[in-house]
Design a protein around this motif. Structure first.
Motif, PDB file in Angstrom:
ATOM      1  N   PRO A   1       0.699  -1.144  -0.012  1.00 19.24           N
ATOM      2  CA  PRO A   1       0.153  -0.040   0.044  1.00 19.24           C
ATOM      3  C   PRO A   1       0.733   1.203   0.021  1.00 19.24           C
ATOM      4  O   PRO A   1       0.692   2.304  -0.794  1.00 19.24           O
ATOM      5  CB  PRO A   1      -0.860  -0.139   1.497  1.00 19.24           C
ATOM      6  CG  PRO A   1      -0.740  -1.492   1.717  1.00 19.24           C
ATOM      7  CD  PRO A   1       0.439  -2.108   1.255  1.00 19.24           C
ATOM      8  N   ILE A   2       2.184   1.210   0.687  1.00 17.77           N
ATOM      9  CA  ILE A   2       2.983   2.326   0.803  1.00 17.77           C
ATOM     10  C   ILE A   2       3.357   2.523  -0.638  1.00 17.77           C
ATOM     11  O   ILE A   2       3.386   3.922  -0.882  1.00 17.77           O
ATOM     12  CB  ILE A   2       4.057   2.259   1.747  1.00 17.77           C
ATOM     13  CG1 ILE A   2       3.328   1.908   3.126  1.00 17.77           C
ATOM     14  CG2 ILE A   2       5.003   3.406   1.715  1.00 17.77           C
ATOM     15  CD1 ILE A   2       4.266   1.464   4.388  1.00 17.77           C
TER      16      ILE A   2
ATOM     17  N   ARG B   1       2.406   1.685  -3.549  1.00 15.55           N
ATOM     18  CA  ARG B   1       1.340   2.077  -4.557  1.00 15.55           C
ATOM     19  C   ARG B   1       0.880   3.427  -4.377  1.00 15.55           C
ATOM     20  O   ARG B   1       0.675   4.242  -5.282  1.00 15.55           O
ATOM     21  CB  ARG B   1       0.062   1.250  -4.454  1.00 15.55           C
ATOM     22  CG  ARG B   1       0.483  -0.310  -4.950  1.00 15.55           C
ATOM     23  CD  ARG B   1      -0.557  -1.141  -4.795  1.00 15.55           C
ATOM     24  NE  ARG B   1      -1.869  -0.791  -5.561  1.00 15.55           N
ATOM     25  CZ  ARG B   1      -2.263  -1.404  -6.634  1.00 15.55           C
ATOM     26  NH1 ARG B   1      -1.503  -2.171  -7.287  1.00 15.55           N
ATOM     27  NH2 ARG B   1      -3.336  -0.582  -7.201  1.00 15.55           N
ATOM     28  N   ARG B   2       0.906   3.993  -3.105  1.00 15.25           N
ATOM     29  CA  ARG B   2       0.433   5.380  -2.846  1.00 15.25           C
ATOM     30  C   ARG B   2       1.504   6.255  -3.267  1.00 15.25           C
ATOM     31  O   ARG B   2       1.225   7.342  -3.987  1.00 15.25           O
ATOM     32  CB  ARG B   2       0.417   5.425  -1.180  1.00 15.25           C
ATOM     33  CG  ARG B   2      -1.098   5.097  -0.682  1.00 15.25           C
ATOM     34  CD  ARG B   2      -1.339   5.795   0.504  1.00 15.25           C
ATOM     35  NE  ARG B   2      -0.391   5.308   1.688  1.00 15.25           N
ATOM     36  CZ  ARG B   2      -0.653   4.162   2.363  1.00 15.25           C
ATOM     37  NH1 ARG B   2      -1.515   3.415   2.000  1.00 15.25           N
ATOM     38  NH2 ARG B   2       0.227   3.985   3.241  1.00 15.25           N
TER      39      ARG B   2
ATOM     40  N   THR C   1       0.970   6.466  -6.970  1.00 14.54           N
ATOM     41  CA  THR C   1      -0.115   7.445  -7.394  1.00 14.54           C
ATOM     42  C   THR C   1       0.284   8.721  -7.218  1.00 14.54           C
ATOM     43  O   THR C   1      -0.015   9.747  -7.991  1.00 14.54           O
ATOM     44  CB  THR C   1      -1.182   6.983  -6.411  1.00 14.54           C
ATOM     45  OG1 THR C   1      -1.645   5.592  -6.828  1.00 14.54           O
ATOM     46  CG2 THR C   1      -2.390   8.011  -6.742  1.00 14.54           C
ATOM     47  N   ARG C   2       1.152   9.152  -6.044  1.00 11.18           N
ATOM     48  CA  ARG C   2       1.636  10.595  -5.969  1.00 11.18           C
ATOM     49  C   ARG C   2       2.319  11.145  -7.133  1.00 11.18           C
ATOM     50  O   ARG C   2       2.377  12.017  -7.695  1.00 11.18           O
ATOM     51  CB  ARG C   2       2.388  10.756  -4.533  1.00 11.18           C
ATOM     52  CG  ARG C   2       1.630  10.810  -3.440  1.00 11.18           C
ATOM     53  CD  ARG C   2       2.169  11.314  -2.237  1.00 11.18           C
ATOM     54  NE  ARG C   2       3.416  10.530  -1.798  1.00 11.18           N
ATOM     55  CZ  ARG C   2       3.555   9.446  -0.947  1.00 11.18           C
ATOM     56  NH1 ARG C   2       2.335   8.774  -0.494  1.00 11.18           N
ATOM     57  NH2 ARG C   2       4.615   8.678  -0.820  1.00 11.18           N
TER      58      ARG C   2
ATOM     59  N   LYS D   1       2.534  -0.400 -10.592  1.00 12.92           N
ATOM     60  CA  LYS D   1       1.764  -0.488  -9.158  1.00 12.92           C
ATOM     61  C   LYS D   1       1.112  -2.088  -9.320  1.00 12.92           C
ATOM     62  O   LYS D   1       1.136  -2.471  -8.066  1.00 12.92           O
ATOM     63  CB  LYS D   1       0.337   0.208  -9.464  1.00 12.92           C
ATOM     64  CG  LYS D   1       0.605   1.704  -9.031  1.00 12.92           C
ATOM     65  CD  LYS D   1      -0.759   2.568  -9.264  1.00 12.92           C
ATOM     66  CE  LYS D   1      -0.792   4.076  -9.090  1.00 12.92           C
ATOM     67  NZ  LYS D   1      -1.774   4.729  -9.263  1.00 12.92           N
TER      68      LYS D   1
END
Length: 171
Positions: A18-19, A21-22, A25-26, A145
């Motif tokens: 999750p980290i 992937r975030r 996304t940023r 991702k």
């Protein structure tokens, strides 16, 4: 190069996916200048410690897309008609209209040594995997991702990029 532990990778990936992937996304949303340069520099470093033959998780858990040219080339190589090859090994993913492997691991993966039995004629998708060297990395963020979950090299690349660009280090 140290031996690769796929079980350890999966545990670490589940914790940090999750980290990562975030972070991706940023990058996708902010489109920082110099991302391609950072990515290419970090990619060089990643491959100093990675050996695909020690892992082969992509071949064990994912399916490449097979283009019509791939099917023609590979079926000829294995002495089958294109139709017989599709019937035996592939299915058509109706959502994307892509030819994919029916089963994993890949039918051409030798599990004894993680080598591909059709390496010289493998699908273009396999030849380009994990797609780190694309000229415009931002166009492939969606691929990273996904691949961060399956490919230790992609995981390591994104981890290194995150540390270099944001100073954040994973556990």
């Amino acid at each position: 190069m140290s031996p690769f532990n796929l079980k350890s990778f999966k545990k670490k990936m589940l914790q940090n996916k999750p980290i990562l992937r975030r972070f991706l996304t940023r990058q996708e949303n902010n489109q920082p200048r110099g991302l391609d340069k950072v990515m290419h520099q970090e990619n060089v470093e990643v491959w100093k410690d990675m050996d695909c033959l020690a892992c082969a998780n992509c071949c064990k858990t994912m399916s490449p897309t097979f283009t019509n040219e791939d099917i023609r080339r590979i079926s000829k190589h294995v002495g089958m008609s294109a139709q017989a090859f599709r019937d035996k090994y592939l299915y058509l993913d109706k959502a994307d209209n892509d030819w994919m492997n029916k089963a994993q691991p890949c039918q051409f993966l030798n599990l004894d040594d993680n080598k591909c039995s059709i390496y010289e004629v493998r699908p273009a998708d396999c030849a380009g995997f994990p797609h780190h060297t694309k000229k415009k990395p931002l166009d492939y963020i969606h691929v990273y991702k996904q691949n961060v979950e399956y490919c230790p090299a992609t995981y390591k690349l994104v981890e290194r990029m995150m540390y270099r660009m944001e100073g954040e280090k994973l556990k």
